[in-house]
Design an enzyme around this catalytic site. Structure first.
Site, PDB file in Angstrom:
ATOM      1  N   CYS A   1      88.274  54.558  21.555  1.00  0.00           N
ATOM      2  CA  CYS A   1      88.906  54.673  22.183  1.00  0.00           C
ATOM      3  C   CYS A   1      89.395  56.421  22.072  1.00  0.00           C
ATOM      4  O   CYS A   1      90.466  57.534  22.443  1.00  0.00           O
ATOM      5  CB  CYS A   1      90.258  54.826  22.914  1.00  0.00           C
ATOM      6  SG  CYS A   1      90.292  52.654  23.048  1.00  0.00           S
TER       7      CYS A   1
ATOM      8  N   HIS B   1      99.549  58.686  23.411  1.00  0.00           N
ATOM      9  CA  HIS B   1      98.013  57.323  23.560  1.00  0.00           C
ATOM     10  C   HIS B   1      98.965  56.079  24.636  1.00  0.00           C
ATOM     11  O   HIS B   1      98.149  56.280  25.532  1.00  0.00           O
ATOM     12  CB  HIS B   1      97.494  57.088  22.402  1.00  0.00           C
ATOM     13  CG  HIS B   1      96.195  56.078  22.366  1.00  0.00           C
ATOM     14  ND1 HIS B   1      95.044  56.589  23.282  1.00  0.00           N
ATOM     15  CD2 HIS B   1      96.272  55.188  21.589  1.00  0.00           C
ATOM     16  CE1 HIS B   1      94.625  55.786  22.891  1.00  0.00           C
ATOM     17  NE2 HIS B   1      94.678  54.881  22.131  1.00  0.00           N
TER      18      HIS B   1
ATOM     19  N   GLU C   1     102.809  53.780  18.016  1.00  0.00           N
ATOM     20  CA  GLU C   1     102.299  55.910  17.790  1.00  0.00           C
ATOM     21  C   GLU C   1     103.642  56.350  17.790  1.00  0.00           C
ATOM     22  O   GLU C   1     104.022  57.162  17.352  1.00  0.00           O
ATOM     23  CB  GLU C   1     102.138  55.519  19.030  1.00  0.00           C
ATOM     24  CG  GLU C   1     101.769  57.381  19.486  1.00  0.00           C
ATOM     25  CD  GLU C   1     101.695  57.489  20.921  1.00  0.00           C
ATOM     26  OE1 GLU C   1     101.147  59.072  21.168  1.00  0.00           O
ATOM     27  OE2 GLU C   1     100.915  56.576  21.562  1.00  0.00           O
TER      28      GLU C   1
ATOM     29  N   LYS D   1      98.545  56.593  31.343  1.00  0.00           N
ATOM     30  CA  LYS D   1      97.733  55.616  30.948  1.00  0.00           C
ATOM     31  C   LYS D   1      98.233  54.462  32.435  1.00  0.00           C
ATOM     32  O   LYS D   1      97.855  53.744  32.358  1.00  0.00           O
ATOM     33  CB  LYS D   1      97.592  54.675  30.376  1.00  0.00           C
ATOM     34  CG  LYS D   1      96.526  55.572  28.710  1.00  0.00           C
ATOM     35  CD  LYS D   1      96.158  54.919  27.822  1.00  0.00           C
ATOM     36  CE  LYS D   1      94.981  55.544  27.108  1.00  0.00           C
ATOM     37  NZ  LYS D   1      95.510  56.979  26.388  1.00  0.00           N
TER      38      LYS D   1
ATOM     39  N   HIS E   1      93.334  52.269  31.147  1.00  0.00           N
ATOM     40  CA  HIS E   1      92.692  52.935  30.054  1.00  0.00           C
ATOM     41  C   HIS E   1      90.852  53.348  30.187  1.00  0.00           C
ATOM     42  O   HIS E   1      90.557  52.339  29.612  1.00  0.00           O
ATOM     43  CB  HIS E   1      93.052  51.980  28.996  1.00  0.00           C
ATOM     44  CG  HIS E   1      92.066  52.619  27.524  1.00  0.00           C
ATOM     45  ND1 HIS E   1      91.765  53.491  27.325  1.00  0.00           N
ATOM     46  CD2 HIS E   1      92.659  52.607  25.861  1.00  0.00           C
ATOM     47  CE1 HIS E   1      92.292  54.311  25.936  1.00  0.00           C
ATOM     48  NE2 HIS E   1      92.608  53.189  25.349  1.00  0.00           N
TER      49      HIS E   1
ATOM     50  N   PHE F   1      89.884  51.619  17.981  1.00  0.00           N
ATOM     51  CA  PHE F   1      89.800  50.271  17.603  1.00  0.00           C
ATOM     52  C   PHE F   1      88.322  50.888  16.305  1.00  0.00           C
ATOM     53  O   PHE F   1      88.120  51.634  16.110  1.00  0.00           O
ATOM     54  CB  PHE F   1      88.820  49.614  18.161  1.00  0.00           C
ATOM     55  CG  PHE F   1      89.499  48.182  19.126  1.00  0.00           C
ATOM     56  CD1 PHE F   1      90.856  49.270  19.123  1.00  0.00           C
ATOM     57  CD2 PHE F   1      88.845  47.376  19.980  1.00  0.00           C
ATOM     58  CE1 PHE F   1      91.862  47.442  20.527  1.00  0.00           C
ATOM     59  CE2 PHE F   1      89.797  46.538  20.509  1.00  0.00           C
ATOM     60  CZ  PHE F   1      91.003  47.002  20.637  1.00  0.00           C
TER      61      PHE F   1
END
Length: 402
Positions: free
Chosen positions: A153, A293, A304, A325, A330, A390
């Site tokens: 991502c 994010h 975050e 998002k 996403h 990831f």
């Protein structure tokens, strides 16, 4: 800039829908949802079908991820005025998190059900992760190199950072950069659901993506693409180009902590933010806006926040945060690209879009996250956009008005 997203089929219509607080997340109508008894029955599907924009031949020979990429890149190229540039000084940096997964899985089904003679000859070119970059490069006759960042991502932001540094090093005058994803397919949905990564709010899909809310329970799959045309200032000025803003930092770090979980201390993400600001020759007090994010996962949102507070300390309370998002879902490898567009337009128009579905903000995440359009107060300030993936990948972009 160009985009095709769950909110609209182009960049400015997507932005307007975002400002209006719309959601692009809907219930999936495909037969395979019931066939496989999927535990998650909704996603952020592209608002405009690629097949209605591309030629029949293009749609047939490109995986959906490449289709979205080509649509966004063509829009961005037109928006840039179709620069007259030496093909050897024109490059592409275009990302994907997964690549041509729909092509791969459909070809596997064809092999199982109908045998090897029925597998399409274009299967390999369609499933390659570098397919989107290659399609754009050939469409625009870019001969300065077509590269693909694949960092889950964080991919979209990493591709834009790579393009930024390529221009800084004098390797290209113009680079088309961004990211795309098209993974709304039963296997990726089942796999993400098995990880307990996806929201399961099947009865209320448009309210399922809810970053920072106490009721958040996972991210929502989205699809689409975003593209930017990056250009050296000298090149842009020489042709009288329309300039949205200046990219002043692009940093990539890694956690080396866990294959899926973020570092709870936020060290790697914090380093990425700090390095982007260092490249911009800026201090933390120069930042007013952060496009977070913020995927709506219980663990990720807190991690975050920890990273943001680690960087900005007491200045955190002065930041205006957007968690977009909530509206788009996403887009995985495409997320950074469309969110870079949102960050740029927030700077350009000096307004931050609302974050929807934030009904009860988690007290463990005391950020300033407006529910309505909010005016920025410092036109000279820097805005940053975060993307984390990831594998422990972190990529942060920094922008300023010019």
């Amino acid at each position: 800039m160009g985009a095709t997203t769950p909110l609209a089929g182009d960049a400015m219509a997507t932005w307007e829908a975002l400002l209006q607080g719309k959601s692009g997340v809907t219930t999936l109508e495909q037969d395979w949802v019931a066939k496989y008894e999927l535990p998650v029955t909704f996603a952020g599907q592209a608002m405009v079908a690629a097949s209605t924009v591309l030629s029949p031949q293009e749609a047939k020979r490109l995986d959906p991820s490449s289709q979205f990429a080509l649509i966004s890149a063509r829009e961005a190229w037109a928006d840039a005025g179709e620069p007259e540039v030496d093909p050897e000084r024109l490059a592409v940096d275009f990302a994907t998190g997964i690549g041509g997964v729909q092509t791969l899985l459909d070809a596997w089904s064809t092999l199982q059900e109908r045998g090897p003679r029925r597998v399409l000859p274009m299967t390999v070119p369609m499933l390659m992760p570098n397919g989107p970059a290659a399609a754009i490069g050939m469409a625009l006759s870019a001969k300065g190199g077509a590269r693909t960042a694949v960092s889950a991502c964080a991919s979209g932001n990493e591709a834009i950072a790579n393009a930024f540094h390529r221009i800084q090093r004098g390797e290209a005058d113009v680079v088309v950069a961004g990211g795309a994803e098209a993974a709304i397919h039963p296997l990726p949905i089942a796999a993400f659901a098995a990880m307990h990564a996806l929201s399961r709010k099947n009865d209320s899909p448009s309210a399922a993506s809810r970053p920072y809310d106490t009721d958040r329970d996972g991210f929502v799959m989205g699809e689409g693409a975003g593209a930017l045309v990056l250009e050296s200032l000298e090149s842009a000025k020489s042709r009288g180009a329309k300039i949205y803003c200046e990219i002043v930092g692009g940093s990539v770090t890694s956690d080396s902590y866990h294959i899926t979980a973020p570092d709870p201390e936020g060290a790697g993400a914090a380093r990425a933010m700090l390095d982007a600001l260092k490249q911009a020759d800026a201090s933390i007090s120069d930042v007013e806006h952060v496009n977070a994010h913020a995927t709506s996962t219980p663990v990720g949102d807190i991690a975050e926040y920890t990273a943001i507070h680690r960087v900005f300390g007491a200045h955190t309370e002065n930041l205006v945060i957007a968690a977009t998002k909530a509206s788009t879902g996403h887009l995985l490898g495409g997320a950074g690209a469309i969110e870079a567009i949102f960050t740029i337009l927030a700077l350009k128009q000096q307004q931050v879009p609302p974050t929807i579905n934030l009904d009860d903000q988690d007290p463990a995440i005391p950020l300033n996250v407006p529910r309505v359009i909010t005016r920025l107060q410092r036109p000279e300030a820097i805005a940053i956009s975060n993307s984390f993936g990831f594998g422990g990948h972190n990529a942060v972009l920094a922008f300023r008005n010019i």
